[in-house]
Design a protein around this motif. Structure first.
Motif, PDB file in Angstrom:
ATOM      1  N   SER A 242     -14.416 -26.182 -23.406  1.00 54.09           N
ATOM      2  CA  SER A 242     -14.941 -27.143 -24.382  1.00 54.09           C
ATOM      3  C   SER A 242     -16.428 -27.356 -24.142  1.00 54.09           C
ATOM      4  N   GLY A 243     -16.990 -26.653 -23.168  1.00 50.60           N
ATOM      5  CA  GLY A 243     -18.435 -26.734 -22.930  1.00 50.60           C
ATOM      6  C   GLY A 243     -18.801 -26.865 -21.464  1.00 50.60           C
ATOM      7  N   ASN A 244     -18.248 -27.869 -20.789  1.00 48.85           N
ATOM      8  CA  ASN A 244     -18.658 -28.099 -19.397  1.00 48.85           C
ATOM      9  C   ASN A 244     -18.228 -26.982 -18.458  1.00 48.85           C
ATOM     10  N   ALA A 245     -16.970 -26.557 -18.579  1.00 50.36           N
ATOM     11  CA  ALA A 245     -16.506 -25.495 -17.675  1.00 50.36           C
ATOM     12  C   ALA A 245     -17.264 -24.206 -17.974  1.00 50.36           C
ATOM     13  N   GLY A 246     -17.553 -23.977 -19.247  1.00 48.14           N
ATOM     14  CA  GLY A 246     -18.309 -22.778 -19.634  1.00 48.14           C
ATOM     15  C   GLY A 246     -19.707 -22.798 -19.040  1.00 48.14           C
ATOM     16  N   ALA A 247     -20.373 -23.945 -19.118  1.00 46.06           N
ATOM     17  CA  ALA A 247     -21.724 -24.063 -18.562  1.00 46.06           C
ATOM     18  C   ALA A 247     -21.679 -23.874 -17.049  1.00 46.06           C
ATOM     19  N   SER A 248     -20.666 -24.449 -16.439  1.00 42.19           N
ATOM     20  CA  SER A 248     -20.525 -24.343 -14.986  1.00 42.19           C
ATOM     21  C   SER A 248     -20.274 -22.889 -14.576  1.00 42.19           C
ATOM     22  N   LEU A 249     -19.342 -22.261 -15.275  1.00 42.29           N
ATOM     23  CA  LEU A 249     -19.023 -20.865 -14.956  1.00 42.29           C
ATOM     24  C   LEU A 249     -20.240 -19.967 -15.171  1.00 42.29           C
ATOM     25  N   ALA A 250     -20.982 -20.239 -16.258  1.00 42.79           N
ATOM     26  CA  ALA A 250     -22.178 -19.430 -16.538  1.00 42.79           C
ATOM     27  C   ALA A 250     -23.167 -19.535 -15.373  1.00 42.79           C
ATOM     28  N   ALA A 251     -23.353 -20.747 -14.855  1.00 40.42           N
ATOM     29  CA  ALA A 251     -24.305 -20.943 -13.757  1.00 40.42           C
ATOM     30  C   ALA A 251     -23.864 -20.210 -12.489  1.00 40.42           C
ATOM     31  N   TYR A 252     -22.610 -20.400 -12.104  1.00 40.55           N
ATOM     32  CA  TYR A 252     -22.129 -19.789 -10.855  1.00 40.55           C
ATOM     33  C   TYR A 252     -22.006 -18.274 -10.993  1.00 40.55           C
ATOM     34  N   ALA A 253     -21.663 -17.807 -12.214  1.00 39.03           N
ATOM     35  CA  ALA A 253     -21.577 -16.359 -12.424  1.00 39.03           C
ATOM     36  C   ALA A 253     -22.965 -15.756 -12.273  1.00 39.03           C
ATOM     37  N   SER A 254     -23.980 -16.411 -12.817  1.00 37.61           N
ATOM     38  CA  SER A 254     -25.323 -15.834 -12.699  1.00 37.61           C
ATOM     39  C   SER A 254     -25.745 -15.822 -11.223  1.00 37.61           C
ATOM     40  N   ARG A 255     -25.392 -16.853 -10.490  1.00 40.80           N
ATOM     41  CA  ARG A 255     -25.724 -16.886  -9.061  1.00 40.80           C
ATOM     42  C   ARG A 255     -25.022 -15.762  -8.291  1.00 40.80           C
ATOM     43  N   ALA A 256     -23.788 -15.454  -8.747  1.00 44.44           N
ATOM     44  CA  ALA A 256     -22.992 -14.430  -8.049  1.00 44.44           C
ATOM     45  C   ALA A 256     -23.276 -13.017  -8.568  1.00 44.44           C
ATOM     46  N   GLY A 257     -24.082 -12.912  -9.627  1.00 46.84           N
ATOM     47  CA  GLY A 257     -24.360 -11.591 -10.202  1.00 46.84           C
ATOM     48  C   GLY A 257     -23.178 -11.041 -10.984  1.00 46.84           C
ATOM     49  N   ILE A 258     -22.455 -11.916 -11.663  1.00 45.13           N
ATOM     50  CA  ILE A 258     -21.287 -11.514 -12.460  1.00 45.13           C
ATOM     51  C   ILE A 258     -21.611 -11.766 -13.939  1.00 45.13           C
ATOM     52  N   LYS A 259     -21.253 -10.785 -14.787  1.00 47.33           N
ATOM     53  CA  LYS A 259     -21.480 -10.954 -16.224  1.00 47.33           C
ATOM     54  C   LYS A 259     -20.352 -11.828 -16.799  1.00 47.33           C
ATOM     55  N   ALA A 260     -20.721 -12.866 -17.581  1.00 43.62           N
ATOM     56  CA  ALA A 260     -19.695 -13.792 -18.081  1.00 43.62           C
ATOM     57  C   ALA A 260     -19.727 -13.898 -19.602  1.00 43.62           C
ATOM     58  N   HIS A 261     -18.534 -13.814 -20.222  1.00 38.94           N
ATOM     59  CA  HIS A 261     -18.384 -14.095 -21.654  1.00 38.94           C
ATOM     60  C   HIS A 261     -17.752 -15.481 -21.751  1.00 38.94           C
ATOM     61  N   ILE A 262     -18.420 -16.395 -22.450  1.00 38.07           N
ATOM     62  CA  ILE A 262     -17.876 -17.754 -22.570  1.00 38.07           C
ATOM     63  C   ILE A 262     -17.520 -18.028 -24.029  1.00 38.07           C
ATOM     64  N   PHE A 263     -16.249 -18.371 -24.268  1.00 33.53           N
ATOM     65  CA  PHE A 263     -15.787 -18.757 -25.604  1.00 33.53           C
ATOM     66  C   PHE A 263     -15.775 -20.283 -25.681  1.00 33.53           C
ATOM     67  N   ALA A 264     -16.378 -20.826 -26.761  1.00 33.61           N
ATOM     68  CA  ALA A 264     -16.391 -22.287 -26.946  1.00 33.61           C
ATOM     69  C   ALA A 264     -16.276 -22.589 -28.437  1.00 33.61           C
ATOM     70  N   PRO A 265     -15.654 -23.731 -28.786  1.00 33.43           N
ATOM     71  CA  PRO A 265     -15.587 -24.078 -30.215  1.00 33.43           C
ATOM     72  C   PRO A 265     -17.000 -24.254 -30.767  1.00 33.43           C
ATOM     73  N   SER A 266     -17.223 -23.862 -32.053  1.00 36.39           N
ATOM     74  CA  SER A 266     -18.571 -23.999 -32.613  1.00 36.39           C
ATOM     75  C   SER A 266     -18.965 -25.472 -32.749  1.00 36.39           C
ATOM     76  N   SER A 267     -17.966 -26.371 -32.694  1.00 32.37           N
ATOM     77  CA  SER A 267     -18.256 -27.810 -32.777  1.00 32.37           C
ATOM     78  C   SER A 267     -18.736 -28.396 -31.446  1.00 32.37           C
ATOM     79  N   THR A 268     -18.812 -27.582 -30.398  1.00 33.39           N
ATOM     80  CA  THR A 268     -19.273 -28.056 -29.078  1.00 33.39           C
ATOM     81  C   THR A 268     -20.700 -28.608 -29.204  1.00 33.39           C
ATOM     82  N   PRO A 269     -20.976 -29.765 -28.569  1.00 29.10           N
ATOM     83  CA  PRO A 269     -22.335 -30.314 -28.646  1.00 29.10           C
ATOM     84  C   PRO A 269     -23.389 -29.268 -28.259  1.00 29.10           C
ATOM     85  N   SER A 270     -24.483 -29.241 -29.016  1.00 24.05           N
ATOM     86  CA  SER A 270     -25.491 -28.193 -28.795  1.00 24.05           C
ATOM     87  C   SER A 270     -26.088 -28.197 -27.375  1.00 24.05           C
ATOM     88  N   PRO A 271     -26.253 -29.353 -26.714  1.00 27.29           N
ATOM     89  CA  PRO A 271     -26.781 -29.261 -25.340  1.00 27.29           C
ATOM     90  C   PRO A 271     -25.903 -28.395 -24.426  1.00 27.29           C
TER      91      PRO A 271
END
Ligand SMILES: Cc1ncc(COP(=O)(O)O)c(C=O)c1O
Ligand SMILES: [Zn+2]
Length: 371
Positions: A125-154
């Protein structure tokens, strides 16, 4: 040989851990981690001056961290006086990406990295995706994140800045999960679902371990906003581990709060898909939580209660917390306080009792109308 295994929460079958096993192959039940030796110090994470927590990694050197956890616990004086109880808030929005999810993600990404995986898929719903994106980039892992288009833009912007690939879905939170699952199948990728991965709940346990250091005496109640229940279940697992080690005797009641519009756990009925499935509390808008039976068992075993809150009460509490306590949280997080008010009114929480509430996410991630 690993020092732990996966165990099915329903038929108790055991599995050797791997990245593709997210459900029991016999009964489709959810999986949890079971340690072979709870006292194996090499595979434990320090959580405060004297406590160590069993974790599913061979050693601390495998733990990919951004300094998550160790969040402050503050007394909420004015609302304590108003409700006639003692309220403490653990400020989870002070985690590196602004929500409690970082606790679970740190452990899950560490395990995935250790398995040598280089590309993953997640839905959020947004938070887990943002979190995963951050840790994946730190770990050097490519991440695809699916989120509803209604997710707040921040939140969507946050996912993108970490350089993961954002897939928005014009649909509900549950439809977003289905789109991610399809994408995993079509592309033969690893599904790093924070809702199914047993590693995620192992990471959220740190909340519970910190609580032992933060609060003396221990709270009588913990009130948690629940969508899939990853924080709720992690807190409970930390409590049972501590109880089995003889560290604590009194078990707090774990109360589960959901939005009235999407309350498959609190309503205790099979989820009717034709029902309204949107709420301002987007983080807990989960119509079919896979770990529902686990959450229900914890409510029963801890003597807790589940309750549903209205949209109006969620919005009221977001403002109340900012106005009276200087705490600006997400609407999803405010739902827990709306629930707390209900529990006091229904006398499920008695006068003078001590209550801990995680403030799970930051108001800064909310997309507000400017008037
Ligand atoms: C701010 C916030 N609080 C609570 C939750 C609920 O967490 P869970 O789905 O693990 O119960 C979420 C989930 O996205 C969230 O973003
Ligand atoms: Zn099973």
């Amino acid at each position: 040989m690993t020092q732990y295994e996966f165990i099915c929460n329903e038929c108790f079958q055991h599995y050797e851990p791997d990245s593709k096993t997210l459900r029991c192959r016999t009964c489709r039940g959810t999986l949890s981690i079971k340690y072979k030796n709870m006292e194996d110090k090499s595979a434990s994470l320090p959580c405060g001056p004297e406590l160590t927590m069993p974790m599913p990694l061979p050693s601390i050197s495998h733990y990919i961290s951004l300094g998550e956890g160790k969040t402050p616990t503050v007394r909420m004086q004015k609302i304590s006086d108003q409700l006639g109880i003692e309220i403490f808030a653990k400020l989870e929005f002070m985690n590196p990406t602004g929500s409690f999810k970082d606790r679970g993600t740190a452990m899950m990404i560490s395990a995935i990295k250790l398995m040598g995986i280089s590309e993953i898929v997640e839905d959020s719903s947004g938070n887990a995706g943002a979190s995963l994106a951050a840790y994946a980039s730190r770990a050097g892992i490519k991440a695809h994140i699916f989120a509803p288009s209604s997710t707040p833009s921040p939140k969507l912007n946050q996912i993108k800045i970490y350089d993961s690939i954002l897939h928005t879905v014009d649909g509900t939170r549950d439809e977003t999960t289905r789109a991610a699952e399809e994408f995993v199948k079509e592309n033969s990728l690893v599904y790093a679902s924070h809702n199914l991965s047993p590693y995620f709940v192992e990471g959220t346990k740190t909340f519970g371990y910190e609580m032992f250091n933060d609060l003396e005496p221990f709270p009588d109640n913990i009130v948690v906003p629940v969508g899939n229940g990853s924080l709720f279940l992690g807190i409970w697992k930390s409590i049972t581990e501590q109880k089995n080690r003889g560290v604590i005797k009194n078990i707090p009641k774990l109360h589960c709060i959901q939005a009235l519009n999407v309350n498959p756990i609190a309503s205790q009925t099979p989820w009717d898909k034709s029902r309204i499935s949107t709420t301002v509390a987007g983080g807990i808008a989960v119509g079919s939580p896979p770990r529902k039976l686990e959450v229900l068992k914890v409510i029963k075993d801890s003597g807790g209660y589940s309750d549903s809150v209205t949209e109006e009460s969620i919005m009221k509490w977001q403002i109340k917390l900012a106005k009276h306590e200087g705490v600006f949280c997400e609407l999803t997080s405010a739902a827990a306080f709306a629930g707390l008010e209900n529990l006091v009114r229904k006398k499920e929480i008695g006068k003078g009792e001590r209550v801990l509430v995680p403030v799970t996410g930051s108001g800064l991630k909310e997309a507000f109308p400017t008037n």
